[in-house]
Design an enzyme around this catalytic site. Structure first.
Site, PDB file in Angstrom:
ATOM      1  CE  LYS A 261     -18.459  25.757 -16.221  1.00  0.00           C
ATOM      2  NZ  LYS A 261     -19.205  25.250 -17.376  1.00  0.00           N
TER       3      LYS A 261
ATOM      4  CD  GLN B 196     -22.697  24.114 -17.907  1.00  0.00           C
ATOM      5  OE1 GLN B 196     -21.986  25.062 -17.607  1.00  0.00           O
ATOM      6  NE2 GLN B 196     -22.213  22.894 -18.075  1.00  0.00           N
TER       7      GLN B 196
ATOM      8  CG  ASP C 209     -17.488  26.804 -23.226  1.00  0.00           C
ATOM      9  OD1 ASP C 209     -16.676  26.588 -22.299  1.00  0.00           O
ATOM     10  OD2 ASP C 209     -18.712  26.683 -23.101  1.00  0.00           O
TER      11      ASP C 209
END
Ligand code: NDP
Length: 281
Positions: A52, A96, A119
Site C-alpha cells: 500500500k 490494518q 476503508d
C-alpha cells in the site's frame, strides 16, 4: 471466455489517481496523504502495508506509516488515531486488520472520522451504502464493481449471487450490486441448495475463503465469475475460491487469482484516498 485482467485495470486506475493527486496538489499546495497504522507483527499484514505504501508513492500520495509493537495498549493506539484524525495533512486513515486480540478494534475504528475512513468500514459509510446515498465504499467490493463496469458487464436486471456475507466483502458487495439494479442473492455457510442458487447467477461473486470451492457444476453457462478469494492450494500455490481450470470453459468472464480482484483492492484504496483529499478542497 474473457479473462478479466485486474492487474492492467488496476494500473489504469492508478494512473488516473496519479493525475488526480497531482491536480489536488496543485490546487491545495499539499499532497494527498494516507496514514497507515500497523500494530503487531502479522507477516501478511506487513506485506499488505508495504504494498500500500509503495502504491501511494507511485501515485504521488504521501504516506504516513505508524508501526506499533504488538503490546501497544488501547489508550496509546487511540491517541495515535485521534492525532491522525486532527492532522490536516492526513486525508485518509487505514488501520490494518487484524489487530492484536487485546485491542478493541471496534472502538479504534470508530475513532476514525467518516471523512477519513478510506476503508469504508464506518457505520456512517455502511449506512450510506445501504441507503444508496454515496459515501466511501470498501475497497475490495468497489474494485469488483469497477471490473464489471470497465469490462462492460451489465448488472441492471441481472441475477447476481454473492457467496459470503462478511462485513468487508460479501455484505457491501451485495449492497453495491443492489444499488446497480441487479437482483441479488447472498449465500453463506447455512445456505441450502447452494449449487442450484449459484447456477442461477449471471454474475457470481465468490468471497468464501475456501480454495477452489466454486466448481464447474455450480456456474451457469456464460456467467461472469468474480473470484475474491485469496487462498493457498494443496501445493502452497496462490489460488482463489473458484476452480479456475474447471470453470473457465463454461463462463464468459472470469478473474484469475492472482491478478484479478487483488490488485484492484489497492487501486481502490488510492482512489478512496484521493477522493477524501478532494473533498477537503
Ligand atoms: P470471511 O471468512 O469473513 O467470510 C467468509 C464467508 O464465506 C462467510 O460469510 C461464510 O459464511 C461463507 N462461507 C464459509 N463456508 C461456506 C460454505 N461452505 N458455503 C457457503 N458460504 C460459506 O472471509 P472474507 O469475506 O474476509 O474473505 C473471503 C475471501 O476473500 C478470503 O479468501 C480472503 O482472503 C479474500 N479476500 C480478498 C481480498 C482481495 O483483496 N482480493 C480482500 C479481502 C478478502 P458464514 O457467514 O455463515 O460464516
Amino acid at each position: 471466455m474473457t479473462l478479466i485482467d485486474g492487474k492492467a485495470t488496476a494500473a489504469a486506475i492508478r494512473a488516473e489517481v496519479k493525475a488526480r493527486a497531482a491536480a489536488f496538489e496543485q490546487k491545495s499546495g499539499k499532497k494527498a496523504g494516507l496514514a497507515v497504522v500497523l500494530i503487531g507483527n502479522d507477516p501478511a499484514s506487513q506485506i499488505y502495508v508495504r504494498n500500500k505504501i509503495r502504491a501511494c508513492e507511485e501515485a504521488g500520495i504521501r504516506s504516513f506509516t505508524h508501526y506499533l509493537p504488538a503490546e501497544t495498549g488501547q489508550k496509546e493506539a487511540l491517541a495515535l488515531i485521534e492525532a491522525l484524525a486532527a492532522d490536516e495533512n492526513v486525508h485518509g486513515i487505514l488501520v490494518q486488520l487484524p489487530l492484536p486480540r487485546h485491542l478493541d478494534a471496534k472502538a479504534l475504528l470508530a475513532a476514525i472520522p467518516t471523512e477519513k475512513d478510506v476503508d469504508g468500514f464506518s457505520d456512517e459509510n455502511i449506512g450510506k451504502l445501504a441507503k444508496n446515498e454515496g459515501g466511501t465504499v470498501a475497497c475490495t467490493p468497489r474494485g469488483v464493481m469497477e471490473l464489471l463496469r470497465r469490462y462492460n458487464i451489465p448488472t441492471a436486471g441481472k441475477r447476481a449471487v454473492v457467496v459470503g456475507r462478511s462485513n468487508i466483502v460479501g455484505r457491501p458487495m451485495a449492497m453495491l450490486l443492489i444499488n446497480a439494479d441487479a437482483t441479488v442473492t447472498v449465500c453463506h455457510s447455512k445456505t441450502q441448495n447452494l449449487k442450484e442458487i449459484c447456477r442461477e447467477a449471471d454474475i457470481l461473486v465468490a468471497a468464501v475463503g475456501k480454495p477452489k470451492f466454486i466448481t464447474a457444476d455450480m456456474v451457469k453457462e456464460g456467467a461472469a465469475v468474480i473470484d475474491v478469494g485469496m487462498n493457498r492450494d494443496e501445493n502452497g500455490r496462490s489460488c482463489g475460491d473458484v476452480d479456475f481450470e474447471g470453470v473457465k470453459e463454461r463462463v464468459s468472464y472470469l478473474t484469475p487469482v492472482p491478478g484479478g480482484v487483488g490488485p484492484m483492492t489497492v487501486a481502490m484504496l488510492l482512489c478512496n484516498t484521493v477522493e477524501a483529499a478532494e473533498r477537503t478542497l
